[in-house]
Write an enzyme that holds these catalytic residues in place. Structure first.
Site, mmCIF file in Angstrom:
data_model
loop_
_atom_site.group_PDB
_atom_site.id
_atom_site.type_symbol
_atom_site.label_atom_id
_atom_site.label_comp_id
_atom_site.label_asym_id
_atom_site.label_seq_id
_atom_site.Cartn_x
_atom_site.Cartn_y
_atom_site.Cartn_z
ATOM 1 N N LEU A 63 0.820 -1.217 0.000
ATOM 2 C CA LEU A 63 0.000 0.000 0.000
ATOM 3 C C LEU A 63 0.856 1.270 0.000
ATOM 4 O O LEU A 63 0.331 2.368 -0.076
ATOM 5 C CB LEU A 63 -0.983 -0.020 1.174
ATOM 6 C CG LEU A 63 -1.962 -1.216 1.181
ATOM 7 C CD1 LEU A 63 -2.977 -1.085 2.305
ATOM 8 C CD2 LEU A 63 -2.678 -1.376 -0.159
ATOM 9 N N ASP A 108 9.665 -8.489 2.847
ATOM 10 C CA ASP A 108 9.217 -8.676 1.461
ATOM 11 C C ASP A 108 9.629 -7.526 0.545
ATOM 12 O O ASP A 108 9.680 -6.373 0.941
ATOM 13 C CB ASP A 108 7.701 -8.856 1.381
ATOM 14 C CG ASP A 108 7.267 -9.195 -0.028
ATOM 15 O OD1 ASP A 108 7.708 -10.224 -0.542
ATOM 16 O OD2 ASP A 108 6.518 -8.397 -0.635
ATOM 17 N N HIS A 110 10.114 -13.710 1.260
ATOM 18 C CA HIS A 110 10.186 -13.537 -0.194
ATOM 19 C C HIS A 110 11.442 -14.303 -0.614
ATOM 20 O O HIS A 110 12.552 -13.807 -0.438
ATOM 21 C CB HIS A 110 10.295 -12.028 -0.474
ATOM 22 C CG HIS A 110 10.767 -11.643 -1.840
ATOM 23 N ND1 HIS A 110 10.032 -10.846 -2.679
ATOM 24 C CD2 HIS A 110 11.929 -11.909 -2.505
ATOM 25 C CE1 HIS A 110 10.710 -10.637 -3.808
ATOM 26 N NE2 HIS A 110 11.860 -11.277 -3.728
ATOM 27 N N ASP A 165 -0.474 -9.785 -4.252
ATOM 28 C CA ASP A 165 0.820 -9.095 -4.353
ATOM 29 C C ASP A 165 0.644 -7.759 -5.077
ATOM 30 O O ASP A 165 1.473 -7.371 -5.912
ATOM 31 C CB ASP A 165 1.881 -9.972 -5.035
ATOM 32 C CG ASP A 165 3.299 -9.456 -4.788
ATOM 33 O OD1 ASP A 165 3.458 -8.444 -4.076
ATOM 34 O OD2 ASP A 165 4.253 -10.060 -5.303
ATOM 35 N N HIS A 171 2.621 1.003 -9.167
ATOM 36 C CA HIS A 171 3.703 1.894 -9.611
ATOM 37 C C HIS A 171 3.082 3.024 -10.421
ATOM 38 O O HIS A 171 2.011 2.864 -11.009
ATOM 39 C CB HIS A 171 4.701 1.143 -10.508
ATOM 40 C CG HIS A 171 5.497 0.117 -9.781
ATOM 41 N ND1 HIS A 171 6.451 0.438 -8.843
ATOM 42 C CD2 HIS A 171 5.473 -1.239 -9.836
ATOM 43 C CE1 HIS A 171 6.990 -0.669 -8.357
ATOM 44 N NE2 HIS A 171 6.409 -1.709 -8.940
ATOM 45 N N PHE A 213 9.366 -4.264 -11.168
ATOM 46 C CA PHE A 213 8.501 -5.439 -11.069
ATOM 47 C C PHE A 213 7.186 -5.069 -10.374
ATOM 48 O O PHE A 213 7.171 -4.251 -9.462
ATOM 49 C CB PHE A 213 9.182 -6.514 -10.221
ATOM 50 C CG PHE A 213 10.403 -7.132 -10.848
ATOM 51 C CD1 PHE A 213 10.265 -8.104 -11.839
ATOM 52 C CD2 PHE A 213 11.679 -6.759 -10.448
ATOM 53 C CE1 PHE A 213 11.403 -8.699 -12.397
ATOM 54 C CE2 PHE A 213 12.812 -7.346 -11.006
ATOM 55 C CZ PHE A 213 12.669 -8.321 -11.985
ATOM 56 N N GLY A 214 6.107 -5.715 -10.773
ATOM 57 C CA GLY A 214 4.867 -5.567 -10.005
ATOM 58 C C GLY A 214 3.635 -5.338 -10.850
ATOM 59 O O GLY A 214 3.697 -4.719 -11.919
#
Ligand SMILES: [Zn+2]
Length: 422
Positions: free
Chosen positions: A62, A151, A178, A304, A308, A322-323
């Site tokens: 968050l 993580d 992770h 997950d 961004h 990443f994400g």
């Protein structure tokens, strides 16, 4: 406020059943067969709708404090509710990281004031997430932390991992790891294999994950601690978890929804919105993940959620962070998965409702039952949802589903007996 939610198909004991739900205040007070003539309160007709317990997502970023340009508590919790998630657990890789009781406490207090989705906080396992010195887990637990994780990064030092497991276990809380051996993942951007060669993208071997999963399982069984393996993405990890369970330690695991729906082959368009860590699995590994989910080796499904800013993702694939965001697509993705792989929707829903509630001891949540919280989602399986820009409440749009239409529609969300309007 009192509600009678009638004529819906209610998920009870793993089956959809035609029932009527009475809500009084923040709780479900009755589940009845009949439709009473008089009802002192508001009636909601849920004909044709599935009624599902509010979803529980145990892995979300968050971004508050420190990265509010990506997401903040308010936008994150609104996004959760928009996706039918009434409990969301946030990860501590913020700036500063959530490594102090004051940080955990203030985030929880802020969430209480916002009164949106319920917030659970996962605190850092080591100070500053640097992997050197353990955090004060006792006082963090008192402040309300429900687990410990670095993580975003692994706990790379096995001795620190051992101590973390020992310390956390005295509070019956998990260390959520992770698992990524950085010496192996290096500058990879997708799973190493046929498609990484074919697409010309640096690969991350599956062993980068599984060697650390094996280490953590051995350490959990050594210390009788509780390790929760974050976002399992490889078949080798699944095998380690399957063999490691049922011994001295407590071993649990989660899989990210995107790993069940995408494979390495899907990166043919080099879309940065599909860049994820751990990366999309091979088809064979995805089948193993699904099998592990169905036989209980993997306990829960998570998003997950990793928001961004657009400018961060609007670069070439290998340079992009990443994400993928997931809070607002999870339920639609689960419905898609059940249809695509002919898996029982009820069974998949268990992995985001009753299973996480049981694993993390969330009393009164995750099921539709008398005296449970009225955390409910009304879902129309016959309608569909177009994921336009304005659909999202998250600040971020980094999802491969942007602009796409998915089958199913969330028509109403109730959290603690309050109808959600966001
Ligand atoms: Zn992670």
């Amino acid at each position: 406020m009192r509600y009678l939610i009638e004529n819906g198909e209610v998920l009870i004991e793993g089956k959809f059943q035609r029932k009527n739900i009475v809500v009084d205040g923040e709780k479900i007070t009755d589940i009845i067969e009949n439709n009473p003539h008089d009802f002192n309160g508001k009636r909601i007709d849920a004909k044709g709708q599935l009624i599902i317990p509010g979803l529980i997502d145990m892995h979300a970023h968050l971004r508050e404090p420190g990265y509010e340009y990506k997401e903040d508590l308010e936008s994150g919790l609104k996004a959760a509710l928009n996706g039918g998630i009434t409990t969301v657990a946030c990860m501590p890789n913020t700036r500063p990281s959530l490594d102090s009781p004051a940080a955990v406490h203030s985030l929880k207090e802020k969430a209480k004031v916002l009164s949106l989705a319920r917030l659970e906080v996962i605190a850092a396992a080591t100070k500053g997430r640097e992997g050197r010195e353990l955090t004060e887990m006792g006082t963090l637990a008192q402040a309300g932390a429900i687990g410990f994780s670095d993580d975003g990064d692994p706990i790379w030092d096995p001795h620190i991992m051992r101590r973390a497991l020992e310390y956390a276990s005295s509070f019956h809380l998990p260390v959520i790891d992770h698992c990524e051996e950085r010496a192996l993942s290096r500058d990879g951007s997708m799973r190493e294999g046929y498609y990484s060669n074919y697409y010309g993208i640096y690969g991350i071997p599956d062993a980068a994950e599984s060697v650390m999963v094996a280490r953590d399982i051995d350490l959990a069984n050594l210390t009788a601690g509780w390790v929760h393996i974050a976002h399992v993405s490889t078949g080798k990890s699944v095998n380690h978890i399957r063999h490691g369970k049922g011994k001295r330690g407590k071993i649990s695991a989660e899989v990210c929804i995107h790993h069940l729906l995408f494979t390495d082959k899907d990166l043919e368009d080099y879309d940065p919105a599909k860049k994820l860590n751990p990366p999309f699995p091979t088809k064979e590994d995805q089948e193993m993940l699904l099998e592990a989910l169905m036989d209980g080796t993997i306990d829960i499904i998570v998003t997950d959620h990793a928001p961004h800013a657009n400018w961060e993702k609007e670069v070439e694939f290998q340079r992009a962070p990443f994400g993928i965001i997931g809070l607002e697509t999870l339920l639609l993705q689960l419905f898609k998965l059940s249809r695509k792989k002919t898996l029982a929707f009820e069974k998949l829903l268990e992995k985001v409702t009753s299973a996480p509630a049981k694993l993390f001891n969330f009393a009164g949540r995750g099921r539709i039952e008398r005296h449970y919280y009225a955390d409910l989602v009304l879902f129309d399986p016959m309608d569909d949802t177009t994921l336009t820009n304005s659909y999202f409440r998250s600040k971020a749009r980094n999802t491969p589903y942007l602009g796409k239409t998915l089958q199913g529609k969330i028509t109403q969300v109730m959290c603690g007996g309050k109808l959600v309007q966001i």
